[in-house]
Scaffold this motif. Structure first.
Motif, PDB file in Angstrom:
ATOM      1  N   GLN A 173       0.838  -1.198   0.000  1.00 31.86           N
ATOM      2  CA  GLN A 173       0.000   0.000   0.000  1.00 31.86           C
ATOM      3  C   GLN A 173       0.872   1.247   0.000  1.00 31.86           C
ATOM      4  OE1 GLN A 173      -2.590   0.354   3.374  1.00 31.86           O
ATOM      5  NE2 GLN A 173      -3.619   2.156   2.559  1.00 31.86           N
ATOM      6  N   PHE A 174       0.611   2.131  -0.951  1.00 31.14           N
ATOM      7  CA  PHE A 174       1.381   3.375  -1.026  1.00 31.14           C
ATOM      8  C   PHE A 174       1.174   4.186   0.249  1.00 31.14           C
ATOM      9  CE2 PHE A 174       1.609   7.919  -1.935  1.00 31.14           C
ATOM     10  CZ  PHE A 174       2.916   8.007  -2.381  1.00 31.14           C
ATOM     11  N   VAL A 175       2.283   4.774   0.761  1.00 25.97           N
ATOM     12  CA  VAL A 175       2.216   5.598   1.964  1.00 25.97           C
ATOM     13  C   VAL A 175       2.640   7.029   1.671  1.00 25.97           C
ATOM     14  CG1 VAL A 175       3.076   5.912   4.319  1.00 25.97           C
ATOM     15  CG2 VAL A 175       2.585   3.606   3.468  1.00 25.97           C
ATOM     16  N   THR A 226      21.261   8.734  11.236  1.00 24.09           N
ATOM     17  CA  THR A 226      21.902   8.025  12.354  1.00 24.09           C
ATOM     18  C   THR A 226      21.683   8.769  13.672  1.00 24.09           C
ATOM     19  OG1 THR A 226      24.030   9.142  12.048  1.00 24.09           O
ATOM     20  CG2 THR A 226      23.683   7.055  10.856  1.00 24.09           C
ATOM     21  N   LYS A 227      21.300  10.040  13.587  1.00 22.04           N
ATOM     22  CA  LYS A 227      21.048  10.852  14.786  1.00 22.04           C
ATOM     23  C   LYS A 227      19.569  11.210  14.911  1.00 22.04           C
ATOM     24  CE  LYS A 227      25.620  12.884  14.494  1.00 22.04           C
ATOM     25  NZ  LYS A 227      26.390  14.094  14.214  1.00 22.04           N
ATOM     26  N   SER A 228      18.720  10.481  14.220  1.00 23.56           N
ATOM     27  CA  SER A 228      17.297  10.794  14.177  1.00 23.56           C
ATOM     28  C   SER A 228      16.466   9.678  14.809  1.00 23.56           C
ATOM     29  CB  SER A 228      16.876  10.972  12.710  1.00 23.56           C
ATOM     30  OG  SER A 228      15.476  11.035  12.595  1.00 23.56           O
ATOM     31  N   ASN A 229      15.294  10.050  15.279  1.00 18.24           N
ATOM     32  CA  ASN A 229      14.341   9.059  15.792  1.00 18.24           C
ATOM     33  C   ASN A 229      13.545   8.415  14.668  1.00 18.24           C
ATOM     34  OD1 ASN A 229      15.022   9.393  18.487  1.00 18.24           O
ATOM     35  ND2 ASN A 229      13.626  11.123  18.717  1.00 18.24           N
ATOM     36  N   GLY A 230      13.692   8.924  13.449  1.00 20.97           N
ATOM     37  CA  GLY A 230      12.995   8.343  12.315  1.00 20.97           C
ATOM     38  C   GLY A 230      12.162   9.366  11.568  1.00 20.97           C
ATOM     39  N   LEU A 231      11.238   8.864  10.779  1.00 16.03           N
ATOM     40  CA  LEU A 231      10.414   9.713   9.922  1.00 16.03           C
ATOM     41  C   LEU A 231       8.964   9.263   9.984  1.00 16.03           C
ATOM     42  CD1 LEU A 231      10.236  11.909   7.684  1.00 16.03           C
ATOM     43  CD2 LEU A 231      10.703  10.096   6.022  1.00 16.03           C
ATOM     44  N   ASN A 232       8.078  10.205  10.296  1.00 20.31           N
ATOM     45  CA  ASN A 232       6.652   9.932  10.243  1.00 20.31           C
ATOM     46  C   ASN A 232       6.240  10.047   8.783  1.00 20.31           C
ATOM     47  OD1 ASN A 232       3.857  10.049  10.259  1.00 20.31           O
ATOM     48  ND2 ASN A 232       3.786  11.073  12.238  1.00 20.31           N
ATOM     49  N   LEU A 233       5.930   8.930   8.156  1.00 18.08           N
ATOM     50  CA  LEU A 233       5.636   8.901   6.721  1.00 18.08           C
ATOM     51  C   LEU A 233       4.214   9.352   6.397  1.00 18.08           C
ATOM     52  CD1 LEU A 233       7.386   5.512   6.002  1.00 18.08           C
ATOM     53  CD2 LEU A 233       8.162   7.757   5.225  1.00 18.08           C
ATOM     54  N   HIS A 234       3.327   9.314   7.394  1.00 22.30           N
ATOM     55  CA  HIS A 234       1.937   9.712   7.176  1.00 22.30           C
ATOM     56  C   HIS A 234       1.336  10.056   8.530  1.00 22.30           C
ATOM     57  CE1 HIS A 234      -2.331   9.488   6.315  1.00 22.30           C
ATOM     58  NE2 HIS A 234      -2.084   9.377   5.029  1.00 22.30           N
ATOM     59  N   GLY A 235       1.046  11.326   8.753  1.00 22.88           N
ATOM     60  CA  GLY A 235       0.561  11.778  10.054  1.00 22.88           C
ATOM     61  C   GLY A 235      -0.761  11.191  10.490  1.00 22.88           C
ATOM     62  N   GLY A 236      -1.548  10.670   9.554  1.00 19.06           N
ATOM     63  CA  GLY A 236      -2.870  10.157   9.898  1.00 19.06           C
ATOM     64  C   GLY A 236      -2.890   8.701  10.321  1.00 19.06           C
ATOM     65  N   VAL A 237      -1.768   7.999  10.180  1.00 20.84           N
ATOM     66  CA  VAL A 237      -1.722   6.579  10.521  1.00 20.84           C
ATOM     67  C   VAL A 237      -0.506   6.336  11.414  1.00 20.84           C
ATOM     68  CG1 VAL A 237      -1.595   4.218   9.612  1.00 20.84           C
ATOM     69  CG2 VAL A 237      -2.808   5.984   8.309  1.00 20.84           C
ATOM     70  N   ASP A 238      -0.764   5.972  12.672  1.00 21.31           N
ATOM     71  CA  ASP A 238       0.323   5.818  13.648  1.00 21.31           C
ATOM     72  C   ASP A 238       1.401   4.843  13.198  1.00 21.31           C
ATOM     73  OD1 ASP A 238      -0.811   7.646  15.365  1.00 21.31           O
ATOM     74  OD2 ASP A 238      -1.825   6.131  16.580  1.00 21.31           O
TER      75      ASP A 238
END
Length: 131
Positions: free
Chosen positions: A72-74, A88-100
């Motif tokens: 499924q495309f995100v 390497t210094k990040s907590n990551g990336l929220n790819l879509h704010g509407g889906v946890d």
């Protein structure tokens, strides 16, 4: 020609498909658009979602193929935009704010960006050898 990488996020356990889209490649809904810029795109697909499973069971051959191949495309980003962050210094990336669940960990992003940038480096070396 686009390149896909399928890996599992070590922190969340989500199986992602990251697709590197080059100039001239098709992308978008049903791949009806053509990428016309030199900066590659990176598309993220959730291969574990319920929608991806429904696509894999579809009677429509194209939908079934996309469900099996990508999921499924995100979301989609320019490669250059993703390269602005030291993952390497990040907590990551929220790819879509509407889906946890659609957040990629910093470890996953560091790994996938290293892989994508290696692909770009190899393509550049190949291009120099061919010219």
């Amino acid at each position: 020609m686009s390149v896909i990488y399928k890996t599992t996020d070590p922190e969340t356990g989500i199986k992602w498909c990251a697709r590197l889209v080059f100039q001239g490649d098709s992308y978008g809904l049903n791949h009806c658009l053509e990428h016309d810029e030199a900066d590659p795109l990176v598309e993220f697909y959730d291969m574990d979602s319920r929608a991806a499973e429904m696509m894999r069971q579809s009677d429509n051959p194209r939908e079934r193929y996309e469900g099996e191949e990508y999921g499924q495309f995100v979301s989609r980003y320019y490669l250059s935009t993703l390269n602005e962050t030291d993952w390497t210094k990040s907590n990551g990336l929220n790819l879509h704010g509407g889906v946890d669940r659609w957040s990629a960990s910093g470890g996953y992003m560091a790994d996938i960006m290293a892989t994508l940038n290696l692909e770009m480096s190899e393509r550049a070396k190949l291009g120099k050898r061919l010219s």
